[in-house]
Design a protein around this motif. Structure first.
Motif, mmCIF file in Angstrom:
data_model
loop_
_atom_site.group_PDB
_atom_site.id
_atom_site.type_symbol
_atom_site.label_atom_id
_atom_site.label_comp_id
_atom_site.label_asym_id
_atom_site.label_seq_id
_atom_site.Cartn_x
_atom_site.Cartn_y
_atom_site.Cartn_z
ATOM 1 N N LEU A 473 0.840 -1.194 0.000
ATOM 2 C CA LEU A 473 0.000 0.000 0.000
ATOM 3 C C LEU A 473 0.880 1.251 0.000
ATOM 4 C CD1 LEU A 473 -3.080 0.657 2.297
ATOM 5 C CD2 LEU A 473 -1.293 2.350 2.090
ATOM 6 N N TRP A 474 1.928 1.257 0.843
ATOM 7 C CA TRP A 474 2.835 2.412 0.914
ATOM 8 C C TRP A 474 3.459 2.689 -0.449
ATOM 9 C CZ3 TRP A 474 7.824 3.888 0.045
ATOM 10 C CH2 TRP A 474 8.266 5.053 0.692
ATOM 11 N N LEU A 475 3.928 1.648 -1.119
ATOM 12 C CA LEU A 475 4.530 1.823 -2.447
ATOM 13 C C LEU A 475 3.517 2.338 -3.454
ATOM 14 C CD1 LEU A 475 6.693 -1.427 -2.637
ATOM 15 C CD2 LEU A 475 7.528 0.911 -2.359
ATOM 16 N N THR A 476 2.295 1.833 -3.378
ATOM 17 C CA THR A 476 1.250 2.259 -4.306
ATOM 18 C C THR A 476 0.957 3.747 -4.187
ATOM 19 O OG1 THR A 476 0.238 0.056 -4.205
ATOM 20 C CG2 THR A 476 -1.141 1.853 -5.015
ATOM 21 N N CYS A 477 1.094 4.289 -2.994
ATOM 22 C CA CYS A 477 0.833 5.718 -2.782
ATOM 23 C C CYS A 477 2.088 6.574 -2.973
ATOM 24 C CB CYS A 477 0.270 5.942 -1.389
ATOM 25 S SG CYS A 477 -1.343 5.203 -1.105
ATOM 26 N N ALA A 478 3.225 6.101 -2.449
ATOM 27 C CA ALA A 478 4.436 6.927 -2.441
ATOM 28 C C ALA A 478 5.028 7.112 -3.828
ATOM 29 C CB ALA A 478 5.471 6.308 -1.507
ATOM 30 N N LEU A 479 5.089 6.060 -4.635
ATOM 31 C CA LEU A 479 5.733 6.162 -5.953
ATOM 32 C C LEU A 479 4.963 7.063 -6.917
ATOM 33 C CD1 LEU A 479 7.024 2.493 -6.428
ATOM 34 C CD2 LEU A 479 8.275 4.522 -5.632
ATOM 35 N N PRO A 480 3.649 6.882 -7.078
ATOM 36 C CA PRO A 480 2.928 7.810 -7.970
ATOM 37 C C PRO A 480 2.951 9.256 -7.473
ATOM 38 C CG PRO A 480 1.633 5.829 -7.581
ATOM 39 C CD PRO A 480 2.780 5.778 -6.626
ATOM 40 N N ALA A 481 3.067 9.477 -6.159
ATOM 41 C CA ALA A 481 3.077 10.838 -5.627
ATOM 42 C C ALA A 481 4.284 11.625 -6.120
ATOM 43 C CB ALA A 481 3.060 10.803 -4.103
ATOM 44 N N MET A 482 5.332 10.915 -6.544
ATOM 45 C CA MET A 482 6.525 11.587 -7.048
ATOM 46 C C MET A 482 6.363 12.070 -8.488
ATOM 47 S SD MET A 482 9.430 8.988 -5.583
ATOM 48 C CE MET A 482 9.500 8.552 -3.840
ATOM 49 N N LEU A 483 5.345 11.595 -9.199
ATOM 50 C CA LEU A 483 5.150 11.990 -10.588
ATOM 51 C C LEU A 483 4.677 13.440 -10.675
ATOM 52 C CD1 LEU A 483 3.314 8.787 -11.891
ATOM 53 C CD2 LEU A 483 5.727 9.405 -12.198
ATOM 54 N N PRO A 484 5.205 14.223 -11.613
ATOM 55 C CA PRO A 484 4.785 15.637 -11.740
ATOM 56 C C PRO A 484 3.296 15.781 -11.988
ATOM 57 C CG PRO A 484 6.781 15.203 -13.018
ATOM 58 C CD PRO A 484 6.288 13.879 -12.553
ATOM 59 N N GLN A 485 2.717 14.858 -12.768
ATOM 60 C CA GLN A 485 1.296 14.950 -13.076
ATOM 61 C C GLN A 485 0.442 14.825 -11.807
ATOM 62 O OE1 GLN A 485 3.522 12.985 -14.425
ATOM 63 N NE2 GLN A 485 3.430 13.052 -16.673
ATOM 64 N N VAL A 486 0.856 13.935 -10.908
ATOM 65 C CA VAL A 486 0.109 13.754 -9.665
ATOM 66 C C VAL A 486 0.364 14.929 -8.729
ATOM 67 C CG1 VAL A 486 -0.187 12.284 -7.630
ATOM 68 C CG2 VAL A 486 0.165 11.251 -9.886
ATOM 69 N N ALA A 487 1.618 15.385 -8.630
ATOM 70 C CA ALA A 487 1.960 16.500 -7.748
ATOM 71 C C ALA A 487 1.244 17.782 -8.139
ATOM 72 C CB ALA A 487 3.465 16.722 -7.754
ATOM 73 N N ALA A 488 0.847 17.907 -9.420
ATOM 74 C CA ALA A 488 0.164 19.120 -9.885
ATOM 75 C C ALA A 488 -1.308 19.149 -9.485
ATOM 76 C CB ALA A 488 0.287 19.229 -11.408
ATOM 77 N N LEU A 489 -1.844 18.009 -9.065
ATOM 78 C CA LEU A 489 -3.250 17.948 -8.680
ATOM 79 C C LEU A 489 -3.473 18.662 -7.347
ATOM 80 C CD1 LEU A 489 -3.973 14.182 -9.502
ATOM 81 C CD2 LEU A 489 -4.708 16.172 -10.833
ATOM 82 N N PRO A 490 -4.695 19.122 -7.089
ATOM 83 C CA PRO A 490 -4.989 19.693 -5.760
ATOM 84 C C PRO A 490 -4.679 18.683 -4.658
ATOM 85 C CG PRO A 490 -6.776 20.160 -7.307
ATOM 86 C CD PRO A 490 -5.848 19.209 -8.006
ATOM 87 N N LEU A 491 -4.279 19.203 -3.499
ATOM 88 C CA LEU A 491 -3.826 18.332 -2.420
ATOM 89 C C LEU A 491 -4.878 17.304 -2.023
ATOM 90 C CD1 LEU A 491 -2.073 21.000 -0.139
ATOM 91 C CD2 LEU A 491 -0.979 19.341 -1.669
ATOM 92 N N LEU A 492 -6.106 17.741 -1.865
ATOM 93 C CA LEU A 492 -7.155 16.822 -1.435
ATOM 94 C C LEU A 492 -7.414 15.751 -2.479
ATOM 95 C CD1 LEU A 492 -9.072 16.206 0.869
ATOM 96 C CD2 LEU A 492 -10.783 17.687 -0.232
ATOM 97 N N VAL A 493 -7.319 16.112 -3.754
ATOM 98 C CA VAL A 493 -7.506 15.133 -4.836
ATOM 99 C C VAL A 493 -6.382 14.102 -4.803
ATOM 100 C CG1 VAL A 493 -7.607 14.812 -7.343
ATOM 101 C CG2 VAL A 493 -8.772 16.758 -6.272
ATOM 102 N N GLN A 494 -5.144 14.563 -4.589
ATOM 103 C CA GLN A 494 -4.021 13.624 -4.462
ATOM 104 C C GLN A 494 -4.290 12.596 -3.362
ATOM 105 O OE1 GLN A 494 -0.016 15.277 -4.148
ATOM 106 N NE2 GLN A 494 -0.748 17.220 -4.998
ATOM 107 N N ILE A 495 -4.692 13.090 -2.197
ATOM 108 C CA ILE A 495 -4.891 12.205 -1.048
ATOM 109 C C ILE A 495 -5.994 11.194 -1.333
ATOM 110 C CG2 ILE A 495 -5.649 12.134 1.359
ATOM 111 C CD1 ILE A 495 -4.268 14.836 1.731
ATOM 112 N N VAL A 496 -7.102 11.647 -1.902
ATOM 113 C CA VAL A 496 -8.236 10.759 -2.140
ATOM 114 C C VAL A 496 -7.889 9.699 -3.184
ATOM 115 C CG1 VAL A 496 -10.593 10.634 -3.038
ATOM 116 C CG2 VAL A 496 -9.959 12.457 -1.443
#
Length: 539
Positions: A473-496
């Motif tokens: 689960l940690w890998l599933t969340c942590a690795l995509p969070a490093m992508l620029p496309q994901v980081a550009a999303l609103p914070l709440l959208v990223q978390i959800v």
């Protein structure tokens, strides 16, 4: 109307009544009651944390307040853990085997002596406030140290109030009143919110007044509930009472153990005081953020489990005891390990949402986020520590807790010093997590030797499978969070989005790995929901 949740008797019988036989404790119902009210209280505490961070940030002023508050709260936690954990098993044993009158007399003596001890410690710390601040505020400038001394002396009544709250709350728990003792601390949160909204011009003293008022209201609520149960109190200085001697015998090693466990907080703060200004406050913010979800569970479990375990031990129901312990540990892991993994992998956006407002700087956000990432696994480790501790309390084997706690304190200090050289505040957080992990494994091995029927291989296998699923689960969340496309999303959208993806992977792995307790936990949750709906239907 007072709430009776899991004890068939709803009020203590009058003096001279027969012994309290036939009491039945329903563990799931007791834990559920405390859990629900604690969820409400903890969710509300998030609001007070956000307001505090926005108003005061993580600067020297907040450092001074953190140092001033941690001293009385830590010492009161040490005294409360030692006396409270020893009081319930002896009180329950007296009530079960010697009658209500003897149990109530024991209670009066215990409260009298507990109050005296708290008063002595409070007076001593009032006199020694400058020395205490010097120890825990080495990097502060003179004005900040002066402010810390003033705040420490102002907040010292918290120590006495918290000890009294623990003693009275323990009695309510022993009689099946779990809801109010769990909900009463919300007065502290409400007081903080009110003072920050309407008395913010008072500066840091608004927090001080909010704390004193909140603890006072907490105590008054419990006293009212105590009196409404028909219980009475009178000062009794019979310190030679046999029950007091038993409590003292149990409290002595537990006091040292509690000193060591809660001493970890003092060690962490001391180490943080050696780092640049703002580090003490940053570590405190990280601890509070992690403690919000974990506190929901360890408060519910530790509150409900001690009287449950104590009653099972008093009746020699050891098969039921080990079954209850094993199921609670595995169920907690299934729920809390993924929660820790989510918070760890998403620490940056979570900290930005909660704290990055007003006077809370971007640098403070970075420091707190890194600390939260390393502290997050403690959502399970701390909860397990409370469960295991309550088991040893009920077995009246507090010496084991003391010995493990001493080793943990030394280990934590060493790891703090080594890792803070590399990662600063985050290193202190990582050292704390490693210490809790090692302590948890040690206590589990010792308990396995003490009790028959614990079935450690099966317990270890279920915990191992759950940990593997949480790691993915940690890998599933942590690795995509490093992508620029994901980081550009609103914070709440990223978390959800990332949380949803991680939880799907976690659930799929639990099923694929065939963790047997998953289906049992699901059945229990469904039955609880069905019971709640049935209670809501009109007659």
């Amino acid at each position: 109307m007072s709430t009776s949740t899991n004890l068939q008797e709803t009020a203590p019988p009058p003096d001279g009544a027969p012994k309290s036989q036939g009491t039945v404790i329903h563990a799931g119902r007791a834990i559920s009651v405390v859990f629900y009210v604690t969820v409400a209280a903890r969710l509300l505490s998030i609001v007070s944390q956000v307001l505090t961070a926005s108003a005061f940030g993580a600067g020297p002023t907040m450092d001074a307040y953190t140092v001033a508050l941690i001293v009385p709260t830590t010492i009161s936690a040490i005294l409360a853990a030692a006396v409270g954990a020893a009081l319930i098993p002896v009180f329950v044993d007296y009530r079960e085997n010697k009658g209500e009158a003897e149990a109530i007399r024991l209670l009066s003596v215990a409260i009298t002596l507990g109050t005296l001890i708290a008063l002595v410690v409070t007076v001593a710390l009032l006199a020694g406030a400058p020395l205490v601040v010097t120890v825990f505020a080495r990097q502060m400038d003179a004005p900040t140290q002066t402010l810390a001394v003033i705040l420490l002396r102002f907040l010292m009544p918290v120590l006495l109030l918290q000890v009294l709250v623990t003693l009275v709350g323990s009695v309510l728990n022993a009689y099946g009143r779990f809801a109010l003792p769990a909900l009463a601390p919300v007065t502290i949160t409400l007081s903080t919110i009110a003072f920050l909204l309407f008395a913010r011009s008072w500066g840091i003293y608004a927090l001080g007044w909010a704390t004193i008022v909140g603890y006072s209201l907490n105590f008054l609520l419990l006293v009212v509930a105590y009196l409404r149960m028909g219980l009475r109190f009178h000062f009794d200085f019979s310190w030679r009472h046999p029950g007091i001697q038993r409590i003292a015998a149990l409290s002595a090693p537990m006091l040292i153990g509690a000193l060591m466990v809660n001493g970890n907080n003092l060690v962490d703060q001391f180490m943080a005081s050696l780092l640049p200004p703002g580090s003490i406050a940053s570590l405190s913010y990280a601890i509070k953020l992690v403690d919000t979800p974990s506190g929901i569970f360890y408060t519910a479990l530790s509150t409900a489990l001690l009287p449950i375990f104590a009653l099972q031990v008093a009746r020699r129901e050891f098969t039921l005891l080990t079954t209850t312990f094993r199921q609670v540990v595995i169920f907690s892991a299934i729920i809390l390990l993924p929660a820790g993994a989510l918070l760890s992998s998403l620490s940056r956006p979570v900290v930005e949402i909660f704290y990055h407002h007003g006077n809370f700087s971007a640098q403070a956000t970075d420091v707190v986020a890194s600390a939260v990432m390393f502290l997050a696994p403690n959502i399970f480790f701390v909860t397990y520590g409370f469960i295991n501790g309550r088991m040893f309390n009920a077995l009246q084997d507090n010496r084991t807790l003391r010995n493990v706690a001493v080793l943990s304190l030394v280990l934590n200090a060493v790891l703090d010093y080594l890792l803070m050289q590399i990662w600063g505040v985050a290193g202190i957080a990582f050292a704390t997590t490693l210490t809790y992990l090692i302590g948890a494994v040690t206590l589990l091995l010792i308990l396995n030797k003490r009790l028959q029927g614990l079935r450690l291989p099966q317990l270890g296998l279920s915990l191992g499978k759950t940990a593997v699923a949480a790691a993915f689960l940690w890998l599933t969340c942590a690795l995509p969070a490093m992508l620029p496309q994901v980081a550009a999303l609103p914070l709440l959208v990223q978390i959800v989005l990332l949380s949803a993806a991680g939880l799907v992977i976690y659930a799929a792995l639990l099923l694929a790995l065939r963790v047997p307790e998953v289906s049992l936990l699901w059945a229990i949750l469904c039955s609880r929901l069905s019971w709640g709906r049935a209670q809501a239907k009109p007659a």
